[in-house]
Motif scaffolding. Sequence first.
Motif, PDB file in Angstrom:
ATOM      1  N   TYR A   1     -17.672 -39.698 -47.370  1.00  0.00           N
ATOM      2  CA  TYR A   1     -18.330 -38.213 -47.547  1.00  0.00           C
ATOM      3  C   TYR A   1     -19.831 -38.497 -48.140  1.00  0.00           C
ATOM      4  O   TYR A   1     -19.855 -39.240 -49.127  1.00  0.00           O
ATOM      5  CB  TYR A   1     -17.553 -37.488 -48.329  1.00  0.00           C
ATOM      6  CG  TYR A   1     -16.232 -37.478 -47.852  1.00  0.00           C
ATOM      7  CD1 TYR A   1     -15.762 -36.474 -46.731  1.00  0.00           C
ATOM      8  CD2 TYR A   1     -14.987 -38.082 -48.500  1.00  0.00           C
ATOM      9  CE1 TYR A   1     -14.527 -36.423 -46.407  1.00  0.00           C
ATOM     10  CE2 TYR A   1     -13.940 -37.703 -48.075  1.00  0.00           C
ATOM     11  CZ  TYR A   1     -13.455 -37.106 -47.010  1.00  0.00           C
ATOM     12  OH  TYR A   1     -12.239 -36.940 -46.873  1.00  0.00           O
ATOM     13  N   LYS A   2     -20.716 -37.867 -47.429  1.00  0.00           N
ATOM     14  CA  LYS A   2     -22.054 -37.927 -47.759  1.00  0.00           C
ATOM     15  C   LYS A   2     -22.661 -36.494 -48.184  1.00  0.00           C
ATOM     16  O   LYS A   2     -22.627 -35.764 -47.150  1.00  0.00           O
ATOM     17  CB  LYS A   2     -23.172 -38.509 -46.490  1.00  0.00           C
ATOM     18  CG  LYS A   2     -24.301 -38.782 -46.861  1.00  0.00           C
ATOM     19  CD  LYS A   2     -25.147 -39.212 -45.864  1.00  0.00           C
ATOM     20  CE  LYS A   2     -26.544 -39.309 -46.248  1.00  0.00           C
ATOM     21  NZ  LYS A   2     -27.731 -39.624 -45.217  1.00  0.00           N
ATOM     22  N   ASP A   3     -23.127 -36.426 -49.293  1.00  0.00           N
ATOM     23  CA  ASP A   3     -23.457 -35.012 -49.681  1.00  0.00           C
ATOM     24  C   ASP A   3     -24.800 -34.853 -49.025  1.00  0.00           C
ATOM     25  O   ASP A   3     -25.927 -35.388 -48.988  1.00  0.00           O
ATOM     26  CB  ASP A   3     -23.755 -34.974 -51.158  1.00  0.00           C
ATOM     27  CG  ASP A   3     -24.122 -33.486 -51.556  1.00  0.00           C
ATOM     28  OD1 ASP A   3     -24.796 -32.881 -50.948  1.00  0.00           O
ATOM     29  OD2 ASP A   3     -23.995 -33.525 -52.993  1.00  0.00           O
ATOM     30  N   THR A   4     -24.879 -33.640 -48.361  1.00  0.00           N
ATOM     31  CA  THR A   4     -25.943 -33.274 -47.401  1.00  0.00           C
ATOM     32  C   THR A   4     -27.027 -32.312 -48.253  1.00  0.00           C
ATOM     33  O   THR A   4     -28.121 -31.596 -47.641  1.00  0.00           O
ATOM     34  CB  THR A   4     -25.774 -32.564 -46.096  1.00  0.00           C
ATOM     35  OG1 THR A   4     -25.007 -31.270 -46.253  1.00  0.00           O
ATOM     36  CG2 THR A   4     -24.763 -33.561 -45.443  1.00  0.00           C
ATOM     37  N   THR A   5     -26.791 -32.089 -49.449  1.00  0.00           N
ATOM     38  CA  THR A   5     -27.501 -30.912 -50.294  1.00  0.00           C
ATOM     39  C   THR A   5     -28.779 -31.664 -50.678  1.00  0.00           C
ATOM     40  O   THR A   5     -29.661 -30.878 -51.316  1.00  0.00           O
ATOM     41  CB  THR A   5     -26.634 -30.303 -51.495  1.00  0.00           C
ATOM     42  OG1 THR A   5     -26.221 -31.143 -52.076  1.00  0.00           O
ATOM     43  CG2 THR A   5     -25.436 -29.527 -50.781  1.00  0.00           C
TER      44      THR A   5
ATOM     45  N   HIS B   1     -20.774 -28.889 -47.300  1.00  0.00           N
ATOM     46  CA  HIS B   1     -22.136 -29.564 -47.455  1.00  0.00           C
ATOM     47  C   HIS B   1     -21.995 -31.031 -47.436  1.00  0.00           C
ATOM     48  O   HIS B   1     -22.604 -31.806 -48.075  1.00  0.00           O
ATOM     49  CB  HIS B   1     -22.945 -29.168 -48.657  1.00  0.00           C
ATOM     50  CG  HIS B   1     -23.230 -27.575 -48.603  1.00  0.00           C
ATOM     51  ND1 HIS B   1     -23.938 -27.024 -47.760  1.00  0.00           N
ATOM     52  CD2 HIS B   1     -22.767 -26.660 -49.588  1.00  0.00           C
ATOM     53  CE1 HIS B   1     -23.942 -25.885 -48.019  1.00  0.00           C
ATOM     54  NE2 HIS B   1     -23.410 -25.528 -49.155  1.00  0.00           N
ATOM     55  N   HIS B   2     -20.983 -31.519 -46.716  1.00  0.00           N
ATOM     56  CA  HIS B   2     -20.696 -33.028 -46.529  1.00  0.00           C
ATOM     57  C   HIS B   2     -20.561 -33.492 -45.318  1.00  0.00           C
ATOM     58  O   HIS B   2     -19.913 -32.853 -44.267  1.00  0.00           O
ATOM     59  CB  HIS B   2     -19.611 -33.456 -47.440  1.00  0.00           C
ATOM     60  CG  HIS B   2     -19.801 -33.393 -49.000  1.00  0.00           C
ATOM     61  ND1 HIS B   2     -19.684 -32.262 -49.587  1.00  0.00           N
ATOM     62  CD2 HIS B   2     -19.977 -34.361 -49.726  1.00  0.00           C
ATOM     63  CE1 HIS B   2     -19.584 -32.563 -50.709  1.00  0.00           C
ATOM     64  NE2 HIS B   2     -19.950 -33.743 -51.027  1.00  0.00           N
ATOM     65  N   ASP B   3     -21.177 -34.680 -44.644  1.00  0.00           N
ATOM     66  CA  ASP B   3     -21.065 -35.301 -43.594  1.00  0.00           C
ATOM     67  C   ASP B   3     -19.884 -36.215 -43.801  1.00  0.00           C
ATOM     68  O   ASP B   3     -19.540 -36.587 -44.927  1.00  0.00           O
ATOM     69  CB  ASP B   3     -22.098 -35.992 -43.034  1.00  0.00           C
ATOM     70  CG  ASP B   3     -23.380 -35.120 -42.559  1.00  0.00           C
ATOM     71  OD1 ASP B   3     -23.138 -33.915 -42.251  1.00  0.00           O
ATOM     72  OD2 ASP B   3     -24.431 -35.539 -42.493  1.00  0.00           O
TER      73      ASP B   3
ATOM     74  N   MET C   1     -22.547 -29.952 -41.223  1.00  0.00           N
ATOM     75  CA  MET C   1     -21.660 -30.855 -41.338  1.00  0.00           C
ATOM     76  C   MET C   1     -21.600 -31.663 -39.942  1.00  0.00           C
ATOM     77  O   MET C   1     -21.669 -31.133 -38.858  1.00  0.00           O
ATOM     78  CB  MET C   1     -20.124 -30.186 -41.822  1.00  0.00           C
ATOM     79  CG  MET C   1     -19.286 -31.136 -41.409  1.00  0.00           C
ATOM     80  SD  MET C   1     -17.455 -30.500 -41.305  1.00  0.00           S
ATOM     81  CE  MET C   1     -17.683 -28.976 -41.038  1.00  0.00           C
ATOM     82  N   LYS C   2     -21.642 -32.853 -40.098  1.00  0.00           N
ATOM     83  CA  LYS C   2     -21.498 -34.141 -39.070  1.00  0.00           C
ATOM     84  C   LYS C   2     -20.211 -34.894 -39.190  1.00  0.00           C
ATOM     85  O   LYS C   2     -19.898 -35.069 -40.151  1.00  0.00           O
ATOM     86  CB  LYS C   2     -22.708 -34.858 -38.859  1.00  0.00           C
ATOM     87  CG  LYS C   2     -23.867 -34.205 -38.575  1.00  0.00           C
ATOM     88  CD  LYS C   2     -24.841 -35.359 -37.873  1.00  0.00           C
ATOM     89  CE  LYS C   2     -25.855 -35.671 -39.169  1.00  0.00           C
ATOM     90  NZ  LYS C   2     -26.719 -36.330 -38.650  1.00  0.00           N
TER      91      LYS C   2
END
Length: 99
Positions: free
Chosen positions: A94-98, A76-78, A1-2
């Motif tokens: 929110y950006k899904d990082t999966t 699992h979101h930035d 997460m960022k």
Amino acid sequence: MKLSVQEQAANWYKDELELEKDSSLRFFVRYGGVGGLKPGFSLGIRPEEPVEPVAEDTVKDVQFYIEQEDAWYFDHHDVTVYYNEDKQEPDFEYKDTTS
């Protein structure tokens, strides 16, 4: 997460909350509200010193951060905090990082 805070959003928080140099602002999960990542929850803000930050960004001499106890919300979101011109206030992306 960022966690990323855009400069215009940071300026809004500094002005509205009268944050001084070397202040800290916590994003925390609260029950209720609209537009959150998970139904029934949204983000709140609170000027507060970090204890166990899992994500942070320092912009305009202010530390913005998320504590470990709120990490579950982002799952699992930035998150990017940007200034929404239409609303004239900060908003969250929110950006899904999966994937």
